[in-house]
Design a protein around this motif. Sequence first.
Motif, PDB file in Angstrom:
ATOM      1  N   PHE A 271      -0.074   4.655   1.899  1.00  0.00           N
ATOM      2  CA  PHE A 271      -0.267   3.223   2.343  1.00  0.00           C
ATOM      3  C   PHE A 271      -0.112   3.148   3.919  1.00  0.00           C
ATOM      4  O   PHE A 271      -1.114   2.278   4.276  1.00  0.00           O
TER       5      PHE A 271
ATOM      6  N   GLY B  82       3.255  -5.700   3.201  1.00  0.00           N
ATOM      7  CA  GLY B  82       2.491  -5.973   2.015  1.00  0.00           C
ATOM      8  C   GLY B  82       2.143  -7.696   2.001  1.00  0.00           C
ATOM      9  O   GLY B  82       1.430  -8.163   1.163  1.00  0.00           O
ATOM     10  N   GLN B  83       2.575  -8.241   2.995  1.00  0.00           N
ATOM     11  CA  GLN B  83       2.195  -9.785   3.280  1.00  0.00           C
ATOM     12  C   GLN B  83       0.912 -10.035   3.361  1.00  0.00           C
ATOM     13  O   GLN B  83       0.343 -11.188   3.347  1.00  0.00           O
TER      14      GLN B  83
ATOM     15  N   SER C  98       6.909  -2.273  -4.879  1.00  0.00           N
ATOM     16  CA  SER C  98       7.539  -2.531  -3.568  1.00  0.00           C
ATOM     17  C   SER C  98       7.490  -4.051  -3.233  1.00  0.00           C
ATOM     18  O   SER C  98       6.522  -4.815  -3.921  1.00  0.00           O
ATOM     19  N   TRP C  99       8.237  -4.464  -2.392  1.00  0.00           N
ATOM     20  CA  TRP C  99       8.054  -5.872  -1.935  1.00  0.00           C
ATOM     21  C   TRP C  99       8.355  -6.819  -3.089  1.00  0.00           C
ATOM     22  O   TRP C  99       7.902  -7.910  -3.173  1.00  0.00           O
TER      23      TRP C  99
ATOM     24  N   CYS D  76      -3.545   1.585   4.351  1.00  0.00           N
ATOM     25  CA  CYS D  76      -3.768   0.294   3.854  1.00  0.00           C
ATOM     26  C   CYS D  76      -3.049  -0.536   4.870  1.00  0.00           C
ATOM     27  O   CYS D  76      -3.542  -2.016   4.690  1.00  0.00           O
ATOM     28  N   ALA D  77      -1.987  -0.285   5.262  1.00  0.00           N
ATOM     29  CA  ALA D  77      -1.341  -1.210   5.999  1.00  0.00           C
ATOM     30  C   ALA D  77      -1.942  -1.798   7.190  1.00  0.00           C
ATOM     31  O   ALA D  77      -1.629  -2.976   7.656  1.00  0.00           O
TER      32      ALA D  77
ATOM     33  N   VAL E 159       2.582   0.308  -4.323  1.00  0.00           N
ATOM     34  CA  VAL E 159       2.431  -1.036  -4.063  1.00  0.00           C
ATOM     35  C   VAL E 159       2.571  -1.697  -5.309  1.00  0.00           C
ATOM     36  O   VAL E 159       3.174  -2.964  -5.044  1.00  0.00           O
TER      37      VAL E 159
ATOM     38  N   LYS F 286       3.725   5.708  -0.196  1.00  0.00           N
ATOM     39  CA  LYS F 286       4.159   4.874   0.906  1.00  0.00           C
ATOM     40  C   LYS F 286       3.422   5.446   2.255  1.00  0.00           C
ATOM     41  O   LYS F 286       2.905   4.982   3.036  1.00  0.00           O
TER      42      LYS F 286
ATOM     43  N   LEU G  72      -0.150  -8.456  -0.921  1.00  0.00           N
ATOM     44  CA  LEU G  72       0.295  -7.475  -2.158  1.00  0.00           C
ATOM     45  C   LEU G  72       1.528  -7.555  -2.707  1.00  0.00           C
ATOM     46  O   LEU G  72       1.841  -7.611  -3.920  1.00  0.00           O
ATOM     47  N   ALA G  73       2.499  -8.192  -1.651  1.00  0.00           N
ATOM     48  CA  ALA G  73       3.727  -8.481  -2.080  1.00  0.00           C
ATOM     49  C   ALA G  73       3.856  -9.675  -3.214  1.00  0.00           C
ATOM     50  O   ALA G  73       3.258 -10.721  -2.678  1.00  0.00           O
TER      51      ALA G  73
ATOM     52  N   HIS H  29      -2.978  -4.725   4.948  1.00  0.00           N
ATOM     53  CA  HIS H  29      -2.436  -5.709   4.231  1.00  0.00           C
ATOM     54  C   HIS H  29      -1.135  -5.639   4.739  1.00  0.00           C
ATOM     55  O   HIS H  29      -0.164  -6.054   4.141  1.00  0.00           O
TER      56      HIS H  29
END
Lengths: 274, 510
Positions: B410, B422-423, B489-490, B414-415, B486, B407, B432-433, B418
């Motif tokens: 991420f 994660g949307q 999560s979500w 990544c965030a 990833v 996390k 990703l979600a 993404h």
Amino acid sequence: MGTVFLVALECCSLLGIVWTSWAVPAAGEVPEPPSGMRFIVGGVYTPLFKAEGVEQATTVAPFYLDIYPVTNAQYMAFVQANLRWRRSQVSPLLADAAYLYHWQADSPLPEVDAAIAQRPVTYVSWFAARAYCRWQQKRLPSSAEWELVALASETAPDGRMDPGYQARLLEWYTLPDPAVPPLIGSGQKNYWGIYDLHGSIWEWVADFQAAFVTGAARGDKEAEGDRFCGFGAFAVSEQERVNYPAFMRYAYRSSLRGTYTLHNLGFRCAKDLP
Amino acid sequence: MQKRALAWDSRGVGSVLRLGLILLVGLVIGEASTRAQSTKPGGAPAAPAEVTGQETAVMTDAPLVPPPIKRDHPTKVIVNLEVREVVQRLADGVDYVFWTFGGRVPGKFIRVKQGDVVEFHLNNHPSSKMPHNIDLHAVTGPGGGATSTFTAPGHSSQFSFTALNPGLYVYHCATAPVGMHVANGMYGLILVEPREGFPPVDREYYIMQSEFYTRGRHGAEGLQPFDMEKAIEERPTYVVFNGAVNALVGDNALKANVGETVRLFVGNGGPNLVSSFHVIGEIFDKVYAEGGTAVRQENVQTTLVPAGGAAIVEFKLEVPGTYVLVDHSIFRAFNKGALAMLKVDGPDDKRVYSGREVDETYLGEQAPEGYAAAQRIAALGKKVEETIKQTPAIATMTKEIQVEKGKLMFMQTCAVCHQTNGQGLPQVFPPLAGSDFLMADKARSIRIVLRGTSGPISVNGTTYDSVMPPVVQLTDEQVANVLTYVRNSWGNTGEAVSADEVRLERENHN
């Protein structure tokens, strides 16, 4: 006169030094060193950069060097035998206000003494260090002598071309000092059998500012031109890339005055052969 | 002997000798001569006004700036700057020994006025290992002060200068090896206000970019030593604003309101890189290029800030949101840390900017979540140590820890695309979600992180046709952690990804 200002290097020379050869004594000729010292064979000291008309190489004669830095306990004995070097008595011409700051009194308090007896003495001026060595019938090493010995790694008289070794040395210069210096003998033992040259404290040398002495007038344009050329050579030299620790020692020494006393600055003594 | 040595000092020769290696370094000489020739139109003073009174400079830590100077006459300004060598955070889990002007990186912001006589005191803290000095680019004179301030640990130096030329100037340590002293954090900004001052604005901030060169790779944990080889080869491990990764994000982001005009004093300490300074979603209304006193350009997207140089930029804020400040040499921003944030509150103006707000693009919650994750990692780590002590068979990391470590990674890596939830972003960055594409093939997901992907892919029935660059800076373990996070999560549930699996994919395709 002693040995002070023995070696007056042209300014550009301090950028680096090349030790091109060591004197090798014939078998059976190595003199027995005094107690607590080691025999160091001489060498030829060759600055990388020289101005015209300056001697290209300096010969360092064989000498003895203390195995360890001088400890608080040893320095205490000196002070007891030479009362004018007591913390409360020392002349401000010979040591600044922080002289023996960590002792807190003329003799270290018992609890302080126990903690520091076998650690290198610091907060001593160049004058004090020189007086101690004279009292021992010794002298401070010249920067040439000190740097010669400091070139050595654990296994070779010249460790400069071992990048890993040089990187380890450089690391010490980037780390904060501990509250008190490490115990003597806890650091590196080098090729010559000398301890703690690296990774413990800074050490006084006799000619701590000789690197900047040209012997004549200073501040003229010619002198600055020399410095400039030195930098150019410095930046491109592969040799120098691995000699940063020596470069930083020269920088440090040149910030000092003879009366300065610092938390991380001590000394060891040298001695001429009989 | 003593007499001779003392006489030698009292003649002042000693102090000349202490110019030291600095002068040798030529750089200083070059700078001094450049300054001497730089009498620019409107910059050079005519007859100096009379210097009256005396005051002590108010100095601030970044990102704050001392208030504008109200007085209309030059005065004597006393500056006390203390050099300290300190261990501080460079990135999450990464410490570094910073050499500082004032205890922080960048150094204290100094603000004076044209014509002021500055009495400068440089104090080197007794605990310092190194001698230091200071070269202020605002000084006209040899070495910019460096030759007069070479100072051993536990000592002070003093010199004075008249601030002849107005502008925004870098100061830095110039003790040999100069590059190393700069690389360890020894720089800051001094502003010499022109006689007439700068036009008033609503807010002023202080931002300084610089690089760090560490022995370990980016993200390698623990106290990291300086790496001279990387510095010489100009391969920085970190490029940051204000001395640390994420120094200006989350709760520490710069703040302003809609309708306000913001002035940024931007410096670049280097030691090597030139910055392409850019604010995502804003246009600089005015740029005082290179820190000079004239507005040299208006309506600028990206302005160059040289190493050892500065720029002043101003812009009015029309719409709310989070604006991201970057070095637009963009891998430095997203892979090495050169990213900061300006959070702007206030009412929307749909005429200026309508449609989906990209506020969330810039990770308002990034830092707090990252810190919380780091804390949980530490707690879990202790728990694991305890367990391992009792049960030696357990030698591998638990999935739970992997998720938390992942996390953290991420959020840093990544965030940006993404999103923290994660949307993703519609049409651009796939979610990703709840992603069928992600969960269908574990090995493929590893390959995409390692080598990137381009061309159309179908995620939950929607086609995305964009490019994801390879995430080259992560270790096998970090890739495994981030994918484990990833994939768990979500609403996603999947098995952990191990470092071995990542290594195999790396080797299979190399």
